[in-house]
Design a protein around this motif. Structure first.
Motif, PDB file in Angstrom:
ATOM      1  N   LYS A  41       0.846  -1.203   0.000  1.00 16.79           N
ATOM      2  CA  LYS A  41       0.000   0.000   0.000  1.00 16.79           C
ATOM      3  C   LYS A  41       0.872   1.240   0.000  1.00 16.79           C
ATOM      4  CE  LYS A  41      -4.412  -1.074   2.015  1.00 16.79           C
ATOM      5  NZ  LYS A  41      -5.434  -0.603   2.912  1.00 16.79           N
ATOM      6  N   VAL A  42       0.376   2.299  -0.606  1.00 16.05           N
ATOM      7  CA  VAL A  42       1.076   3.586  -0.593  1.00 16.05           C
ATOM      8  C   VAL A  42       0.241   4.587   0.206  1.00 16.05           C
ATOM      9  CG1 VAL A  42       2.251   3.162  -2.778  1.00 16.05           C
ATOM     10  CG2 VAL A  42       0.050   4.309  -2.782  1.00 16.05           C
ATOM     11  N   GLY A  43       0.867   5.691   0.605  1.00 16.08           N
ATOM     12  CA  GLY A  43       0.158   6.754   1.302  1.00 16.08           C
ATOM     13  C   GLY A  43      -0.288   6.391   2.708  1.00 16.08           C
ATOM     14  N   GLN A  44       0.494   5.579   3.409  1.00 14.82           N
ATOM     15  CA  GLN A  44       0.138   5.141   4.754  1.00 14.82           C
ATOM     16  C   GLN A  44       0.708   6.073   5.824  1.00 14.82           C
ATOM     17  OE1 GLN A  44      -1.964   2.211   5.146  1.00 14.82           O
ATOM     18  NE2 GLN A  44      -2.114   3.083   3.098  1.00 14.82           N
ATOM     19  N   CYS A  45       0.080   6.069   7.003  1.00 13.55           N
ATOM     20  CA  CYS A  45       0.555   6.864   8.139  1.00 13.55           C
ATOM     21  C   CYS A  45       1.056   5.938   9.238  1.00 13.55           C
ATOM     22  CB  CYS A  45      -0.554   7.749   8.694  1.00 13.55           C
ATOM     23  SG  CYS A  45      -1.064   9.049   7.561  1.00 13.55           S
ATOM     24  N   ALA A  54       3.975   0.919   2.397  1.00 12.54           N
ATOM     25  CA  ALA A  54       4.008  -0.331   3.167  1.00 12.54           C
ATOM     26  C   ALA A  54       4.281  -1.500   2.234  1.00 12.54           C
ATOM     27  CB  ALA A  54       2.675  -0.533   3.890  1.00 12.54           C
ATOM     28  N   MET A  55       5.093  -2.413   2.715  1.00 12.41           N
ATOM     29  CA  MET A  55       5.445  -3.611   1.963  1.00 12.41           C
ATOM     30  C   MET A  55       4.622  -4.789   2.477  1.00 12.41           C
ATOM     31  SD  MET A  55       7.473  -2.113  -0.014  1.00 12.41           S
ATOM     32  CE  MET A  55       8.379  -3.336  -0.953  1.00 12.41           C
ATOM     33  N   GLN A  80      11.996   3.247   6.990  1.00 15.35           N
ATOM     34  CA  GLN A  80      11.546   4.020   8.144  1.00 15.35           C
ATOM     35  C   GLN A  80      11.245   3.151   9.351  1.00 15.35           C
ATOM     36  OE1 GLN A  80       8.154   4.450   9.497  1.00 15.35           O
ATOM     37  NE2 GLN A  80       8.824   6.041  10.874  1.00 15.35           N
ATOM     38  N   GLY A  81      10.696   1.971   9.174  1.00 15.14           N
ATOM     39  CA  GLY A  81      10.347   1.141  10.323  1.00 15.14           C
ATOM     40  C   GLY A  81       9.264   0.139   9.986  1.00 15.14           C
ATOM     41  N   VAL A  82       8.287   0.029  10.899  1.00 15.22           N
ATOM     42  CA  VAL A  82       7.246  -0.990  10.773  1.00 15.22           C
ATOM     43  C   VAL A  82       5.879  -0.359  11.037  1.00 15.22           C
ATOM     44  CG1 VAL A  82       7.467  -1.711  13.183  1.00 15.22           C
ATOM     45  CG2 VAL A  82       6.549  -3.310  11.498  1.00 15.22           C
ATOM     46  N   ILE A  83       4.864  -0.917  10.405  1.00 15.08           N
ATOM     47  CA  ILE A  83       3.482  -0.486  10.585  1.00 15.08           C
ATOM     48  C   ILE A  83       2.618  -1.752  10.638  1.00 15.08           C
ATOM     49  CG2 ILE A  83       3.014  -0.307   8.119  1.00 15.08           C
ATOM     50  CD1 ILE A  83       1.342   2.173   8.668  1.00 15.08           C
ATOM     51  N   THR A  84       1.496  -1.680  11.330  1.00 13.25           N
ATOM     52  CA  THR A  84       0.572  -2.814  11.363  1.00 13.25           C
ATOM     53  C   THR A  84      -0.653  -2.478  10.525  1.00 13.25           C
ATOM     54  OG1 THR A  84       1.327  -3.459  13.557  1.00 13.25           O
ATOM     55  CG2 THR A  84      -0.799  -4.335  12.840  1.00 13.25           C
ATOM     56  N   ILE A  85      -0.926  -3.314   9.540  1.00 13.52           N
ATOM     57  CA  ILE A  85      -2.108  -3.176   8.686  1.00 13.52           C
ATOM     58  C   ILE A  85      -2.792  -4.530   8.663  1.00 13.52           C
ATOM     59  CG2 ILE A  85      -2.996  -2.646   6.387  1.00 13.52           C
ATOM     60  CD1 ILE A  85      -0.432  -1.034   5.889  1.00 13.52           C
ATOM     61  N   ASP A  91       7.025  -3.813   6.777  1.00 11.95           N
ATOM     62  CA  ASP A  91       8.052  -2.787   6.634  1.00 11.95           C
ATOM     63  C   ASP A  91       7.459  -1.577   5.927  1.00 11.95           C
ATOM     64  OD1 ASP A  91      10.157  -4.257   7.773  1.00 11.95           O
ATOM     65  OD2 ASP A  91      10.628  -5.218   5.868  1.00 11.95           O
ATOM     66  N   VAL A  92       7.925  -0.388   6.293  1.00 15.46           N
ATOM     67  CA  VAL A  92       7.509   0.835   5.608  1.00 15.46           C
ATOM     68  C   VAL A  92       8.737   1.683   5.282  1.00 15.46           C
ATOM     69  CG1 VAL A  92       5.159   1.001   6.519  1.00 15.46           C
ATOM     70  CG2 VAL A  92       7.023   2.043   7.780  1.00 15.46           C
ATOM     71  N   PHE A  93       8.598   2.450   4.210  1.00 16.88           N
ATOM     72  CA  PHE A  93       9.669   3.388   3.861  1.00 16.88           C
ATOM     73  C   PHE A  93       9.094   4.719   3.438  1.00 16.88           C
ATOM     74  CE2 PHE A  93       8.988   1.199  -0.230  1.00 16.88           C
ATOM     75  CZ  PHE A  93       9.011   2.236  -1.153  1.00 16.88           C
ATOM     76  N   THR A  94       9.934   5.755   3.576  1.00 18.53           N
ATOM     77  CA  THR A  94       9.595   7.084   3.092  1.00 18.53           C
ATOM     78  C   THR A  94       9.978   7.129   1.623  1.00 18.53           C
ATOM     79  OG1 THR A  94      10.079   8.068   5.250  1.00 18.53           O
ATOM     80  CG2 THR A  94      10.013   9.561   3.351  1.00 18.53           C
ATOM     81  N   PRO A  95       9.001   7.318   0.729  1.00 17.72           N
ATOM     82  CA  PRO A  95       9.315   7.375  -0.700  1.00 17.72           C
ATOM     83  C   PRO A  95      10.240   8.554  -1.005  1.00 17.72           C
ATOM     84  CG  PRO A  95       6.958   7.121  -0.370  1.00 17.72           C
ATOM     85  CD  PRO A  95       7.563   7.436   0.979  1.00 17.72           C
ATOM     86  N   GLN A  96      11.118   8.383  -1.969  1.00 17.41           N
ATOM     87  CA  GLN A  96      12.074   9.438  -2.304  1.00 17.41           C
ATOM     88  C   GLN A  96      11.376  10.736  -2.679  1.00 17.41           C
ATOM     89  OE1 GLN A  96      12.650  10.871  -5.461  1.00 17.41           O
ATOM     90  NE2 GLN A  96      11.152   9.583  -6.492  1.00 17.41           N
TER      91      GLN A  96
END
Length: 111
Positions: A41-45, A54-55, A80-85, A91-96
């Motif tokens: 998913k993209v655009g996650q908080c 999110a991966m 960036q770290g981890v998120i729960t969905i 895993d999550v990252f800040t897009p360039q």
């Protein structure tokens, strides 16, 4: 340049990419090394941090933050770290393309 498989192997960044759902990307982390995953998913908080990607899986560990997400020589973001969905850690990252919002005036340089 970025590390892509260990702490001695580097690549030049030749392009900046925008991730799409289902796309396979690679991550290099100082703790866990190189691994691939697909965009979920993209655009996650994550708390106050929004615009994250999110991966599918959670494979990174402490010490991997700040590592690159990439495909060949194209930069996609910074871990960036981890998120729960849906009750699953990912895993999550800040897009360039979001880096300038977080750090005004900063961009991922290409060669």
């Amino acid at each position: 340049d970025f590390y892509y498989k260990d702490q001695t192997s580097t690549r030049d960044v030749s392009a900046r990419g925008v991730e799409v759902l289902g796309q396979t990307l690679w991550r290099y982390g100082k703790t866990t090394g190189r691994q691939s995953d697909t965009v979920y998913k993209v655009g996650q908080c994550n708390g106050a941090r929004c615009g994250l990607t999110a991966m599918h899986r959670r494979e990174a560990a402490g010490g991997d933050s700040g590592g690159p997400w990439y495909a060949w020589r194209t930069a996609y973001g910074i871990h960036q770290g981890v998120i729960t969905i849906w009750f699953r850690s990912r895993d999550v990252f800040t897009p360039q393309h979001q880096i300038d919002d977080a750090l005004p005036g900063w961009k991922v340089a290409t060669s």
